[in-house]
Scaffold this active site. Structure first.
Site, short mmCIF file in Angstrom:
data_model
loop_
_atom_site.label_atom_id
_atom_site.label_comp_id
_atom_site.label_asym_id
_atom_site.label_seq_id
_atom_site.Cartn_x
_atom_site.Cartn_y
_atom_site.Cartn_z
N HIS A 91 110.27 62.21 8.49
CA HIS A 91 111.60 62.40 7.90
C HIS A 91 112.59 62.82 8.98
O HIS A 91 112.36 63.76 9.73
CB HIS A 91 111.54 63.45 6.78
CG HIS A 91 110.83 62.95 5.56
ND1 HIS A 91 109.95 63.70 4.84
CD2 HIS A 91 110.89 61.72 4.96
CE1 HIS A 91 109.49 62.97 3.82
NE2 HIS A 91 110.05 61.77 3.87
N GLU B 86 114.19 66.53 9.66
CA GLU B 86 113.28 67.66 9.83
C GLU B 86 113.02 67.87 11.32
O GLU B 86 111.92 67.65 11.83
CB GLU B 86 112.00 67.40 9.02
CG GLU B 86 112.32 67.25 7.52
CD GLU B 86 111.19 66.64 6.68
OE1 GLU B 86 110.07 66.47 7.19
OE2 GLU B 86 111.46 66.32 5.50
N ARG C 258 117.25 61.30 5.77
CA ARG C 258 115.79 61.48 5.61
C ARG C 258 115.00 60.20 5.85
O ARG C 258 113.94 60.21 6.45
CB ARG C 258 115.55 61.99 4.18
CG ARG C 258 114.11 61.93 3.68
CD ARG C 258 114.04 62.50 2.26
NE ARG C 258 112.81 62.21 1.56
CZ ARG C 258 111.84 63.11 1.35
NH1 ARG C 258 111.93 64.31 1.87
NH2 ARG C 258 110.76 62.78 0.66
N HIS D 36 106.02 68.18 8.69
CA HIS D 36 107.33 68.12 8.03
C HIS D 36 107.98 69.50 8.06
O HIS D 36 107.42 70.46 8.57
CB HIS D 36 107.16 67.70 6.55
CG HIS D 36 106.71 66.29 6.35
ND1 HIS D 36 107.53 65.31 5.86
CD2 HIS D 36 105.51 65.68 6.57
CE1 HIS D 36 106.88 64.16 5.77
NE2 HIS D 36 105.64 64.36 6.20
N GLU E 107 104.37 71.82 6.13
CA GLU E 107 105.82 71.99 5.99
C GLU E 107 106.16 73.26 6.74
O GLU E 107 105.81 74.36 6.31
CB GLU E 107 106.18 72.17 4.50
CG GLU E 107 105.98 70.89 3.70
CD GLU E 107 107.30 70.32 3.26
OE1 GLU E 107 108.12 69.98 4.14
OE2 GLU E 107 107.53 70.24 2.05
#
Ligand code: 9B3
Ligand code: ZN
Ligand code: ZN
Ligand code: ZN
Length: 418
Positions: A178, A181, A236, A305, A379
């Site tokens: 993405h 990020e 994104r 991410h 994440e």
């Protein structure tokens, strides 16, 4: 006489000149020899524009002291002209304080090629870093171009590990699926830096690199990443055109062939989770999927991410538990525990369908179903205070703590061959 001249210089400079540049400027060294010189220094000091480095106050200075003082960028040339006028000899100790400060910051954070790992970098910088780090570390790194993006940028894998005659088990890790990020590509680069600087020094890293290969993709979604730098910081998706729509891009993490587009993904090209026209429609996804399919010996898949501080594992596309759920759960629990040990950063962990939301077409589910039984989505920081705009000052602590989790998983994989 000279003093009067100098003061007139000062008063003709407008106040608006350059607020905010006081941090920079020049540093002068001189020795006042007489009353006139001392008076000059006092006048300069009373402008409030001068930072006495040595001694710390002008009041201490008598004739024949050596005085070092910094003058902000907005006043430096006036002061210098004044010194010339009264004929007081001086040295310029530091020509450009600002650039020196930057260099010193760089030296703290940069490697031998001058790359600063505590900054976010544009794609062209990352691409040249990929080349340089490979050339500089021929015994540990080789580079593969595994395909091209929609806009024809290279997609690279760095294989990081001690060269051996036989194939080693491998851990695949990708960053930058993405675009927005940014901490994710920063982490992949950090990981490579840590590997090459700690090999032969740190016993854990040495053992990992002797026995494993890491296959690192610093940025998968290169077009999106470029777009997030140039046009839309919060982009994104990929940048591929969609027929029949003016909306651009597909969510690459909905485009993998894992129950593609059955849940938690959109058929609308204008949506952020658009799954694409078919599974692997995105060249970037196809390139990575092809590479993983043909490479023998990938034992773990990790995708990075941000943000929300989570360690996720399959499944996303169903609430059903993975067959080695207990093992994955324990591994995730221990990984986030070691991660939190450094700075106290708390992570949630569990199957993505339960911990965040059910969604299909994700890379971790796809890799898992391909037979890679250790498959994780990280994440990274934070939990929303800055979100995608995580400040550069957090790159280092974020990467340091994440290293612990990745190394923990790598060691586990090494000790549990299959
Ligand atoms: C989503 C899916 Cl589909 C998956 N398999 N694993 C993790 C996620 C979460 C990321 C996403 O793509 O929405 C978070 Se940015
Ligand atoms: Zn940069
Ligand atoms: Zn993401
Ligand atoms: Zn730290």
């Amino acid at each position: 006489m000279a003093r009067v001249l100098f003061l007139s210089f000062l008063t003709t400079v407008s106040v608006e000149a350059t607020v905010g540049q006081h941090a920079g400027g020049k540093v002068f060294r001189l020795k006042p020899e007489n009353k006139q010189d001392l008076q000059f220094l006092k006048n300069v000091s009373h402008t409030g524009k001068v930072d006495f480095w040595h001694p710390h106050s002008i009041d201490l200075v008598t004739t024949n002291w050596t005085v070092d003082f910094r003058v902000g960028a907005d006043w430096a040339s006036q002061v210098q002209a004044g010194l010339e006028k009264i004929g007081l000899k001086y040295d310029v100790l530091i020509e450009n304080v600002q650039s020196l400060m930057e260099k010193q910051f760089d030296q703290n954070a940069t490697d031998s090629t001058g790359y600063n790992y505590e900054r976010y970098h544009q794609w062209n910088e990352i691409e040249s870093w990929i080349t340089k780090v490979t050339i500089k570390n021929p015994r540990l790194i080789s580079r593969f171009e595994i395909g091209q993006s929609y806009e024809e940028r290279g997609i690279y894998v760095l294989r990081v590990g001690k060269r051996t005659r036989f194939m080693k088990p491998a851990i695949f890790m990708d960053c930058g699926i993405h675009a927005r990020e940014w901490i994710s590509p920063a982490f992949c680069q950090w990981f490579v830096k840590e590997a090459v600087t700690n090999y032969g020094i740190d016993s854990t890293m040495t053992a990992l690199l002797d026995k494993l290969d890491f296959l690192i993709v610093p940025v998968i979604n290169v077009d999106g990443y470029v777009y997030s730098w140039t046009k839309d910081r919060f982009w994104r998706k990929t940048r591929s055109r969609n027929s029949g729509s003016n909306c651009v891009g597909t969510d690459p993490n909905r485009n993998f062939d894992a129950r593609w587009c059955t849940i938690g993904a959109s058929r609308n090209p204008c949506d952020e989770t658009y799954c694409g026209s078919h599974a692997e429609s995105e060249m970037e996804v196809k390139a990575v999927a092809n590479f993983i399919r043909q490479y023998r010996g990938i034992k773990a898949y990790i995708t990075i991410h941000s943000y929300s501080q989570m360690c996720l594992f399959p499944y996303s596309y169903t609430y059903s538990l993975a067959s080695n759920y207990k093992e994955l759960n324990a591994l995730a629990r221990n990984a986030v525990k070691v991660l939190s040990s450094l700075h106290g950063t708390q992570y949630e962990y569990g199957p993505a369908s339960i911990v965040i939301y059910p969604s299909a077409g994700g890379s971790d589910d796809w890799a898992y179903d391909l037979g890679i039984k250790y498959s994780f989505t990280f994440e990274l920081r934070d939990t929303g205070r800055y979100g995608f705009l995580l400040p550069e000052s957090q790159i280092k602590p974020t990467c340091e703590e994440t290293m612990l989790a990745i190394n923990y998983i790598a060691a586990y994989v090494l000790n549990h061959p299959y």
